[in-house]
Enzyme design. Structure first.
Site, short mmCIF file in Angstrom:
data_model
loop_
_atom_site.label_atom_id
_atom_site.label_comp_id
_atom_site.label_asym_id
_atom_site.label_seq_id
_atom_site.Cartn_x
_atom_site.Cartn_y
_atom_site.Cartn_z
N GLY A 31 0.80 -1.22 0.00
CA GLY A 31 0.00 0.00 0.00
C GLY A 31 0.83 1.27 0.00
O GLY A 31 2.02 1.25 -0.28
N LEU A 33 0.28 3.63 -2.19
CA LEU A 33 0.60 3.41 -3.61
C LEU A 33 1.21 4.64 -4.26
O LEU A 33 0.88 5.78 -3.93
CB LEU A 33 -0.67 3.00 -4.35
CG LEU A 33 -1.37 1.74 -3.84
CD1 LEU A 33 -2.61 1.44 -4.69
CD2 LEU A 33 -0.43 0.53 -3.84
N GLU A 35 3.41 5.74 -8.31
CA GLU A 35 3.44 5.40 -9.75
C GLU A 35 4.15 4.07 -10.03
O GLU A 35 3.89 3.44 -11.05
CB GLU A 35 4.10 6.52 -10.55
CG GLU A 35 3.24 7.76 -10.72
CD GLU A 35 1.92 7.47 -11.44
OE1 GLU A 35 1.93 6.67 -12.40
OE2 GLU A 35 0.89 8.02 -11.03
N GLY A 36 5.09 3.66 -9.15
CA GLY A 36 5.74 2.36 -9.33
C GLY A 36 4.71 1.23 -9.23
O GLY A 36 4.63 0.36 -10.10
N HIS A 37 3.90 1.27 -8.17
CA HIS A 37 2.85 0.26 -8.02
C HIS A 37 1.86 0.33 -9.20
O HIS A 37 1.43 -0.69 -9.71
CB HIS A 37 2.04 0.51 -6.73
CG HIS A 37 2.83 0.47 -5.46
ND1 HIS A 37 3.03 1.56 -4.66
CD2 HIS A 37 3.46 -0.57 -4.84
CE1 HIS A 37 3.73 1.22 -3.60
NE2 HIS A 37 4.03 -0.06 -3.67
N GLY A 147 8.25 -5.53 -8.95
CA GLY A 147 9.13 -4.48 -9.45
C GLY A 147 10.60 -4.88 -9.37
O GLY A 147 11.02 -5.50 -8.39
N LEU A 184 11.02 5.63 -7.04
CA LEU A 184 9.84 5.82 -6.20
C LEU A 184 9.78 4.72 -5.13
O LEU A 184 10.08 3.56 -5.41
CB LEU A 184 8.57 5.76 -7.04
CG LEU A 184 8.39 6.84 -8.10
CD1 LEU A 184 6.97 6.79 -8.66
CD2 LEU A 184 8.68 8.22 -7.56
N SER A 186 7.49 3.91 -1.22
CA SER A 186 6.58 4.40 -0.18
C SER A 186 7.39 5.04 0.95
O SER A 186 6.95 6.00 1.59
CB SER A 186 5.74 3.25 0.39
OG SER A 186 5.05 2.60 -0.65
N ARG A 187 8.59 4.53 1.19
CA ARG A 187 9.41 5.04 2.30
C ARG A 187 10.02 6.41 1.99
O ARG A 187 10.55 7.05 2.91
CB ARG A 187 10.49 4.03 2.67
CG ARG A 187 9.94 2.79 3.37
CD ARG A 187 11.04 1.90 3.92
NE ARG A 187 10.55 0.88 4.82
CZ ARG A 187 10.34 -0.41 4.50
NH1 ARG A 187 10.59 -0.82 3.27
NH2 ARG A 187 9.88 -1.27 5.39
P1 AMP Z 1 5.87 -2.51 -1.78
O1 AMP Z 1 4.51 -1.94 -1.59
O2 AMP Z 1 6.98 -1.56 -1.49
O3 AMP Z 1 6.04 -3.86 -1.12
O4 AMP Z 1 6.01 -2.80 -3.34
C1 AMP Z 1 5.05 -3.59 -4.02
C2 AMP Z 1 5.58 -3.90 -5.40
O5 AMP Z 1 5.81 -2.69 -6.11
C3 AMP Z 1 6.92 -4.66 -5.37
O6 AMP Z 1 6.93 -5.65 -6.40
C4 AMP Z 1 7.91 -3.57 -5.65
O7 AMP Z 1 9.12 -4.02 -6.24
C5 AMP Z 1 7.13 -2.70 -6.62
N1 AMP Z 1 7.69 -1.35 -6.66
C6 AMP Z 1 7.98 -0.55 -5.59
N2 AMP Z 1 8.55 0.61 -6.02
C7 AMP Z 1 8.62 0.53 -7.37
C8 AMP Z 1 9.13 1.41 -8.38
N3 AMP Z 1 9.66 2.59 -8.11
N4 AMP Z 1 9.04 1.00 -9.67
C9 AMP Z 1 8.49 -0.21 -9.98
N5 AMP Z 1 8.01 -1.07 -9.08
C10 AMP Z 1 8.07 -0.72 -7.78
#
Ligand code: AMP
Length: 313
Positions: A31, A33, A35-37, A147, A184, A186-187
């Site tokens: 969550g 969220l 643009e990467g997500h 990602g 990008l 979330s942190r």
């Molecule tokens: P997270 O919510 O951080 O666990 O990420 C969920 C999914 O989004 C994981 O597969 C991450 O690798 C992917 N993700 C996070 N940041 C990015 C980003 N900047 N570009 C592409 N995918 C991302």
């Protein structure tokens, strides 16, 4: 978009879609969220009949001193973004739904999970592998999208899926970045303005490493040192590791010569104020020794190094 909190309810709707031949794309997230997500959801939308996104801040993958309780959350905003990305089912389980009793069954992936993030966060990847295995079993996805931003995580998931014969295709998606190169995350929300500026050093260090490789550097230690030196110039950034690794096994590469014509992966992690940030890129290793590597070849303006030659005779 339908929001679902119960495992049984999600299984029921997806069973009926699968029965009519639909392909199912899965995007697991924690969550908050961005643009990467969204890029993962968009890719799933373009390749699958049904798109399932999950939002679950998985306690199993946080160490005792990590940011589980303060991890950023904004479900209302996430809902709107997921609708905009064309998600059909948003699965948002409570911790008690996912782990109704003490977890005594876990998945651990040795080798690929042991260095880098695994060395710093010893229980992290078994937490990730366990929750991903569970979500894959719940959703029964045709394809699952991850990602490259979390490159070691992607490698761990691919290895688990291969070793345990999960009937799913794991799709790695490129990292989405801010215009100044910061990946990008979330942190990033934890960063102060000045830390946010300093954080761009991660991508600059990776680019420096890739440029050295393009210029003929074949010594893994020298590349690691170059990347560390770039990070050392930012007082607010404390380097955890800068690595040159085999892109499949993630083993450290010491001599790049056998990789001519192929790619290595450059990976970096650093503490920037409160958050620990990760980044990585692919670096192409030239087939032939193009020319001698010199400091001049690290110019950042894109111009060829003055020592450049065609590498012939
Ligand atoms: P997270 O919510 O951080 O666990 O990420 C969920 C999914 O989004 C994981 O597969 C991450 O690798 C992917 N993700 C996070 N940041 C990015 C980003 N900047 N570009 C592409 N995918 C991302």
């Amino acid at each position: 978009m339908e929001e679902i909190t119960q495992i049984a309810a999600l299984r029921k709707v997806l069973d009926s879609r699968r029965a009519s031949g639909a392909t199912i794309g899965l995007v697991p997230t924690m969550g908050y969220l961005h643009e990467g997500h969204i890029s993962l959801m968009a890719r799933a939308r373009s390749e699958c009949d049904v798109v399932v996104a999950t939002i679950f801040v998985n306690p199993l993958q946080f160490g005792p001193s990590e940011d589980l309780s303060s991890y950023p959350r904004d479900l209302e905003r996430d809902r709107q973004l997921a609708v905009g990305a064309g998600v059909d089912f948003l699965f948002v389980p409570e911790v008690t739904e996912m782990y109704p009793q003490a977890v005594v069954t876990t998945v651990s992936v040795s080798g690929v999970s042991e260095e880098m993030e695994g060395a710093t966060r010893p229980t992290h990847f078994s937490g990730v592998a366990t929750v991903v295995a569970k979500i894959l079993n719940i959703v029964g996805a045709t394809r699952a999208y991850f990602g490259e931003k979390d490159f070691q995580q992607l490698a761990v998931v691919k290895r688990m899926v291969s070793d345990l014969s999960f009937p799913v295709e794991v799709v790695g998606c490129e990292t989405i970045r801010e215009p100044d190169g910061l990946a990008l995350s979330s942190r990033n929300a934890y960063l102060s303005e000045i830390e946010r500026q300093s954080a761009t050093v991660l991508k600059r260090a990776l680019d420096t490493g890739a440029k050295a490789i393009a210029s003929g550097e074949r010594n893994g230690n020298a590349i690691r040192q170059l990347m560390s030196d770039v990070v050392a110039k930012e007082p607010l950034v404390s380097l955890d590791y800068a690595q040159v690794a085999n892109p499949d096994t993630l083993e450290a590469v010491h001599d790049l010569s056998p990789y001519g014509g192929q790619n290595v992966r450059l990976l970096i992690a650093a503490q920037v104020g409160k958050p620990r940030l990760l980044d990585n890129i692919s670096a192409a290793v030239p087939l032939s020794e193009p020319h001698l590597y010199t400091a001049d070849s690290l110019k950042t303006d894109g111009s060829p190094p003055s020592s450049f030659s065609s590498g012939g005779d």
